[in-house]
Design an enzyme around this catalytic site. Structure first.
Site, PDB file in Angstrom:
ATOM      1  N   PRO A   2       3.022  60.351  67.277  1.00 62.63           N
ATOM      2  CA  PRO A   2       1.958  59.432  67.661  1.00 62.63           C
ATOM      3  C   PRO A   2       0.708  59.474  66.811  1.00 62.63           C
ATOM      4  O   PRO A   2      -0.134  60.337  66.961  1.00 62.63           O
ATOM      5  CB  PRO A   2       1.608  59.881  69.093  1.00 62.63           C
ATOM      6  CG  PRO A   2       2.446  61.067  69.369  1.00 62.63           C
ATOM      7  CD  PRO A   2       2.954  61.565  68.071  1.00 62.63           C
ATOM      8  N   GLU A   3       0.580  58.485  65.980  1.00 59.51           N
ATOM      9  CA  GLU A   3      -0.732  58.119  65.466  1.00 59.51           C
ATOM     10  C   GLU A   3      -1.132  56.939  66.331  1.00 59.51           C
ATOM     11  O   GLU A   3      -0.356  56.484  67.168  1.00 59.51           O
ATOM     12  CB  GLU A   3      -0.641  57.726  63.982  1.00 59.51           C
ATOM     13  CG  GLU A   3      -0.522  58.916  63.046  1.00 59.51           C
ATOM     14  CD  GLU A   3      -1.780  59.123  62.197  1.00 59.51           C
ATOM     15  OE1 GLU A   3      -2.813  58.477  62.493  1.00 59.51           O
ATOM     16  OE2 GLU A   3      -1.729  59.919  61.255  1.00 59.51           O
TER      17      GLU A   3
END
Length: 277
Positions: A2-3
């Site tokens: 997760p960015e």
DNA sequence: ATGCGGACCTGTTAGC
DNA sequence: TGCTAACAGGTCCGCA
């Protein structure tokens, strides 16, 4: 995983299926995440209706009854809607089971998975903006409050490398290691340059680069949306054209110089010695 | 306030 | 092939 683009993709994928649905059961198999999952989570959630789903930085928020479910995916987490016959994986820590609904009238489970357990599943009473974790976050990078003037003002007197500065969630949320590297390359700014010694003109370029790089990544993340429910849910951002991240010792796409890799605040940092000053 | 290093975890890969 | 060390998309916290 997760960015920010991944978190946004997750939100867009699940939100339409959650809004207005009733939670019928909550199963916590592993409460030892970044912070303990509240022991009374099931009591808070069960029999309640899910309201608005939103995002603040990389935190996901689901309005449930009078409070909010606050989640973070950490380094390795993901949140998917799965059919109720989906086999259980080793790191499936929390299941939130929804009532039957929709055209297919299928029972779906919102499943939180996180091998490294750096993620979080928390409960917030009342207004989430007042929560300790959200209270002093910087502006959204794609919002109107994130401007070159804002960056310039916040940067004065600061001594940290610019890469650390843009990755500081109290300055701006959602700029992770990959996109910090990419945005600095696009801006032609050396990642170690002292934050307080960068001109407004250069912050104009940097601000625009951050918005562009995140915006493009979100668009790409959108390609996996249609398969989100019941599909493999694999985010597709690795398809993203990364110009520097993960390319240490390879040639710069612009000038062909050998890209250099160093560590800044314990994070892998790749840049072009010639293009970035 | 600012800056820095450590902490939380497991899985994968690089190196011997 | 097998063991070990280093490293991975995050970010909070305590200390100087």
């Amino acid at each position: 995983m997760p960015e920010l683009p991944e978190v946004e993709t997750t939100l867009r994928g699940i939100a339409p299926h959650l809004n207005g649905r009733r939670i019928v059961n909550t199963i916590v198999r592993q409460p030892a995440l970044r912070w303990p999952v509240p022991a009374d989570l099931a009591k808070r959630l069960n029999d309640q209706l899910i309201g608005a789903c939103s995002r603040r930085g990389k935190y996901l928020l689901l309005e449930v009854g009078a409070g909010h479910l606050l989640m973070h995916l950490g380094m390795s987490g993901n949140l998917r809607l799965v059919p109720d016959n989906e086999p259980l994986g080793k790191h499936d820590h929390v299941d939130i089971i929804l009532d039957k609904a929709g055209a297919a009238n299928k029972r779906l489970t919102l499943r939180f998975t996180d091998p490294r357990r750096f993620g979080a599943v928390l409960w917030v009473n009342g207004e989430p903006g007042e929560h300790k974790l959200l209270k002093s976050l910087g502006p959204e990078p794609l919002g109107e409050l994130f401007t070159p003037e804002y960056l310039y003002r916040r940067s004065r007197q600061r001594k940290v490398p610019i890469k650390s500065f843009v990755m500081d969630s109290h300055v701006v949320v959602g700029v992770g290691n990959i996109y910090a590297n990419e945005a600095l390359f696009r801006s032609g700014i050396h990642p170690l340059r002292e934050t307080g010694r960068i001109s407004l003109a250069r912050y104009q370029v940097l601000c625009e680069a951050i918005k562009t790089v995140l915006g493009e990544a979100i668009e790409q993340g959108g390609t996996t949306l249609r398969d989100f429910v019941g599909g493999d849910g694999k985010p597709g951002y690795f398809k993203q054209q990364l110009t520097v991240y993960g390319r240490g010792s390879e040639p710069c796409v612009r000038c062909a110089s050998t890209l250099r890799e160093v560590r800044v605040a314990q994070r892998s940092t790749v840049y072009c010695v010639r293009c970035q000053r």
